[in-house]
Design an enzyme around this catalytic site. Structure first.
Site, PDB file in Angstrom:
ATOM      1  N   LYS A 192     -15.354  82.336  95.004  1.00 40.82           N
ATOM      2  CA  LYS A 192     -15.400  81.789  96.371  1.00 40.82           C
ATOM      3  C   LYS A 192     -16.404  82.584  97.201  1.00 40.82           C
ATOM      4  CE  LYS A 192     -12.238  80.595 100.171  1.00 40.82           C
ATOM      5  NZ  LYS A 192     -10.857  80.684 100.657  1.00 40.82           N
TER       6      LYS A 192
ATOM      7  N   SER B 108      -8.860  76.426 102.316  1.00 44.50           N
ATOM      8  CA  SER B 108     -10.270  76.662 102.434  1.00 44.50           C
ATOM      9  C   SER B 108     -10.967  76.864 101.089  1.00 44.50           C
ATOM     10  CB  SER B 108     -10.544  77.849 103.347  1.00 44.50           C
ATOM     11  OG  SER B 108      -9.962  79.001 102.814  1.00 44.50           O
TER      12      SER B 108
ATOM     13  N   SER C  30      -4.625  78.599 101.384  1.00 47.17           N
ATOM     14  CA  SER C  30      -5.964  78.174 100.976  1.00 47.17           C
ATOM     15  C   SER C  30      -6.251  78.184  99.488  1.00 47.17           C
ATOM     16  CB  SER C  30      -7.008  79.023 101.679  1.00 47.17           C
ATOM     17  OG  SER C  30      -6.996  78.729 103.061  1.00 47.17           O
TER      18      SER C  30
END
Lengths: 478, 485
Positions: free
Chosen positions: A77, A152, A176
């Site tokens: 990420k 997210s 997330s």
């Protein structure tokens, strides 16, 4: 070659069925094929990945003690710092930021021989549940490209679901990892707070943030978590602890375990398709020999509000360092120091980020502190208490991850509605306990429904065991 | 200062000044408070930095244990309570020298509270309260270059500081200086800092308000920052007191603000008027654990603190009968105090050791701090010989000079070189007579009534004796012989 688990790839590499370079090339090929449609990646590091793959092929990672992750391609990420690789947090303010150091988890993966394919998309600074607030691209759900992948860690989930990576690392502050995993029909784990070092994770809300694995299978998830947990002296909130191998006892089944059903999680806001899928999963557990117990978590009512106050407050402070002075985006036009700050931050930050910074600044202001931030911290202690007493009555809690399945991109909800989507995930982060999200059925539009298993601190082996049992129900050996 | 002048300065129309001091001290640790960068002074800009103290994304602070230790030591040395539980908090504000846009400090649970320092001024003894001492990180330095603009050096970012806040107990510039001097020497004794104002390791902000004597409510205060010498602090206080009193007398209200002292004009100027108190949005630092100190840890730390100046001065007066002045000078440098105590314990004449240190040794020390090339035992032996009149003062001086160059046992030297003082009156008489014979003019002057002419004879007699004669006996015999003539 693609669409296999870590476990399967690891065995294949060991048997020299294919090389890591071949494997990496195959995934890079998938990325090239699918990126235009899915948009998981912000930065693809093909050369570095092939170099790492080559190193695996030439080295002796097959010897005893080598990590099962060696030679296997993954995605990271884009809020996790990677040395020499652009780390943007999906924000214009860090568009060209190249960290001079690796996050602790990246160091661990590199030492284990992992192959990093690139950095994946997310909501800007991890603030959001759709990955739609990214400054660079909109990621689509690989199962239905008109729908959101979640957020997210949307890119982390879509990459794995679309076979653009074997596994990925995501991060959670309020769901997330779990929510995108559930929207994309895969497995995500938010580990116990303090078990994975936050050094190198660009902070959103320091007292909640945790990095966790996103994988195709439960067993894969345990393998990745093995590689990234552990005390890091650079993170004062990381726990000193000896961790067992998380796959220990993973096939032991659920006979005799008490699984708690929290009534508040199945009340008003949940959609019928989600509710019935999770209830059916609970029923499966009962068939496998577990006992279902009704429990209550009353603080669910206030946990979400307290969560937003705490996270916005901490974020308003954590994001203050993005000022255009030492690194990152600096406005071209300014005529005073004040303007340098204002213009750089106004132009560099997206709308959702600015909104949360302003909310947090207000919540921490001296007039509001007691009524908001301090009060939220006190509510947090009630959430912790609720879970403690719940775990006196059961071993594991089962609940939905989100009130709905993945919704359509651009389906404008009012902000409160959007935040309400986090209602089932945030209590876990508030309490610092671990939770595993895995698919448990199909819902509206043929989209996957995700359930989550919550346990007391450091109960990840138990969660993996319970998750594995459901995932492999009906198969021999459970 | 003339008495009348001083009174006019201290008290105008019955207004007293009420002063509280905020002193920032850099702790002498090898590495910074939250990372392992060096704290060494004077390095090239931005060479002692790392991702943590530069506030790069994803970095986290790790508390340096030594900082807590040194800060607690200062707290103990100033009679504070050391908190068993304290924590760090974030103080949020934007400024280019603050990379994270927050300073990690301590807000409501500081490390030390409720201490005091005893000071002495011409007006007498007094106790100044210390409200609290807390730990925090320093910011970087802005450097203004006329051509390049403003540049930032982050070397100082993350250097550990303690902030020492006094109660508003100070009532004059003199008291302020006495407090600062006392604070400085106590901190030097703990080894927590080198307290060099010119290097910035000791900084003082002055909070000053005025009120009528007898009034208990505090007036509106102003803050004066960045006063870089004790002298400037005194001058700034005097000016600001006068300015506030005169303003009030004119019917004006004092604005709570920060003022800058200009050394050239001796005046203070307003720096910021609108924001008197920034809202720093303090909240507990989530990246750090609370600081929990056990009573045992605190007790062990107490043992590492050397005896402080006040206690030593008391001991010197009681045990060695030294004057207050002697005590003051000897304890002004802990190395010298330690040296004195070591030598004094080995001699019957500690007062003589004190004298020799103050007159001879201090003059020879060229470095900033006290050093002595003569071992304490040798010094003690010297004092004994002087005390028993085995050697005279001239010989003492000569021996000290030689021992400074290269230390040796003075007892051996006196014996080997025959430097012992001659106390035999018969022998001295022969020298005196020789001196008289060699100085007929001085004798004649003396007979005429010029008594001071005897000095020349005494000097000659000492020279003839090669400095060994007992000078008191020489004087006695010279005078008696001259009178006989």
């Amino acid at each position: 070659m693609i669409n296999r688990s870590i476990y399967e790839h690891s065995i294949a590499l060991g048997k020299k069925e294919y090389s890591s370079v071949e494997l990496t090339k195959a995934y890079l090929c998938e990325i090239e094929k699918k990126e235009e449609e899915i948009g998981s990646y912000i930065t693809v590091t093909a050369d570095m990945a092939l170099e790492a793959a080559k190193k695996y092929d030439e080295g002796d990672f097959t010897s005893k003690g080598a990590s099962p992750l060696a030679g296997i391609p993954c995605a990271i990420k884009d809020n996790i710092c990677t040395k020499g690789i652009r780390t943007t947090c999906a924000s214009k303010i860090l568009e060209d930021f190249v960290p001079p150091y690796d996050a602790h988890v990246v160091e661990k993966l590199n030492n284990a021989g992992a192959v990093i394919l690139g950095k994946v998309n997310m909501d800007e600074f991890a603030m959001g549940s759709t990955s739609g607030s990214s400054a660079f691209k909109v990621t689509k759900n690989p199962l239905d490209v008109t729908r959101v992948p979640g957020g997210s860690s949307g890119g982390s989930a879509s990459a794995v679901a679309a076979n653009e990576a074997v596994y990925s690392l995501g991060s959670e502050t309020g769901g997330s990892i779990r929510q995108p995993a559930s929207f994309c029909g895969i497995v995500g784990m938010k580990p116990t707070y303090g078990s994975v070092s936050r050094y190198g994770l660009v902070a959103y809300a320091s007292s909640l943030d945790q990095i966790g694995p996103v994988t195709k299978t439960v067993a894969d998830n345990a393998l990745v978590l093995n590689a990234i947990v552990g005390h890091d002296k650079r993170d004062s909130t990381s726990v000193c602890r000896e961790y067992v191998d998380f796959t220990t006892g993973i096939k032991s089944g659920v006979k005799g375990l008490k699984i708690g059903i929290p009534k508040e999680f199945f009340a008003e806001s949940i959609n019928e398709d989600v509710k019935s899928a999770v209830f059916l999963a609970a029923e499966e557990y009962r068939k496998m020999g577990a006992e279902l117990v009704q429990i209550t978590l009353p603080s669910l009512d206030w946990a979400l509000s307290a969560y937003y106050i705490i996270t916005c407050s901490e974020a308003s402070s954590n994001l203050a360092r993005f000022d255009g002075i030492r690194f990152g985006y600096r406005a071209e036009e300014y005529s005073s120091m004040d303007e340098l700050y204002k213009n750089s931050r106004s132009e560099g930050f997206g709308w959702e980020v600015k909104k949360r910074i302003m909310l947090g600044t207000m919540a921490l202001s001296s007039e509001c502190y007691d009524a908001y931030y301090k009060k939220a911290l006190q509510v947090r202690s009630l959430v912790i208490k609720d879970f403690k007493s719940a775990f006196n009555q059961c071993d594991v809690i089962i609940a939905p991850v989100a009130p709905t399945v993945a919704y359509k991109i651009g389906e404008e909800k009012d902000p409160i509605q959007t935040y309400m989507g986090d209602v089932y995930t945030v209590p876990v982060n508030m309490a610092g306990i671990p939770a595993l999200s895995l698919p448990c059925g199909i819902g509206e539009g043929g989209m996957p429904v995700g359930m989550q298993l919550m346990g007391p601190a450091f109960s990840e082996p138990l969660l993996y065991r319970v998750g594995y049992a459901y995932e492999n129900r009906g198969k021999a050996g459970i | 200062m003339k008495i009348a002048e001083r009174q006019a300065f201290e008290v105008i129309n019955n207004y007293e000044m009420v002063i509280g001091l905020e002193v920032h001290v850099e702790l002498k640790t090898a590495s910074k408070i939250f990372c392992s960068c060096s704290t060494a002074f004077g390095a090239e800009p931005n060479t002692q930095v790392c991702p943590v103290c530069m506030g790069l994304p994803g970095t986290l602070p790790v508390l340096n244990e030594k900082v807590v230790e040194l800060a607690a030591k200062v707290g103990l040395a100033t009679n504070c309570r050391i908190a068993n539980f304290s924590k760090n908090d974030r103080k949020n504000y934007f400024y280019p020298d603050l990379p994270k846009a927050y300073q990690i400090s301590q807000f409501d649970r500081p490390l030390c509270e409720g201490g005091y320092l005893n000071i002495e001024t011409e007006s007498g003894k007094k106790s100044i309260g210390i409200t609290r001492i807390h730990i925090e990180e320093d910011a970087g330095k802005l450097i203004h270059d006329p051509e390049k603009g403003t540049m930032i050096d982050y070397n100082r970012c993350g250097v550990p500081l303690i902030e020492i806040v006094s109660e508003p107990d100070i009532r004059s510039a003199e008291e302020a200086k006495a407090y600062l001097q006392k604070l400085r020497i106590v901190i030097l004794y703990t080894g927590a800092s080198d307290c060099k104002m010119n290097e910035g390791s000791l900084r003082c902000d002055v909070n000053l308000s005025v009120r009528k004597i007898g009034e208990t409510k505090l007036g509106v205060r102003t803050e004066m920052k960045n006063l870089n010498s004790f002298q400037f602090i005194g001058k700034a206080i005097e000016y600001e007191y006068k300015r506030q009193v005169e303003a009030i007398e004119r019917g004006e209200k004092i604005i709570q603000e920060t003022r800058r002292f200009d050394a050239n004009s001796g005046k203070t100027y307003s720096m910021r008027t609108k924001e008197n108190m920034s809202d720093y949005r303090y909240f507990p630092e989530p990246d750090l654990l609370p600081i929990e100190l056990s009573d045992i840890w605190i007790e062990e730390l107490i043992k590492t603190i050397p005896m402080l100046p006040d206690e030593r001065k008391k001991m010197y007066a009681e045990k060695y009968y030294l004057s207050a002045y002697d005590g003051e000078v000897l304890t002004s440098d802990m190395a010298m105090a330690d040296y004195f105590e070591s030598a004094a314990s080995k001699t019957k004449n500690p007062k003589l050791v004190a004298n020799m240190l103050q007159s001879e040794i201090m003059a020879m020390t060229e470095t900033d701090g006290f050093i002595c090339n003569i071992s304490p035992s040798h010094m003690a032996a010297l004092a004994d010989m002087a005390g028993s009149e085995t050697i005279n003062s001239a010989t003492v001086k000569k021996l000290i000079k030689r021992m400074w160059e290269s230390d040796f046992d003075p007892v051996e030297a006196v014996e080997k070189e025959g430097l012992a003082q001659v106390n035999d009156e018969a022998v001295i008489l022969s020298w005196v007579n020789e001196a008289i014979e060699l100085n007929p003019k001085s004798v004649a002057d003396y007979k005429k009534g010029k008594k001071t002419a005897a000095k020349a004879i005494i000097g000659k007699a000492m020279a003839v004796s090669a400095g060994k004669a007992n000078p008191i006996l020489v004087q006695k015999l010279v005078e008696s012989e001259l009178d006989k003539i």
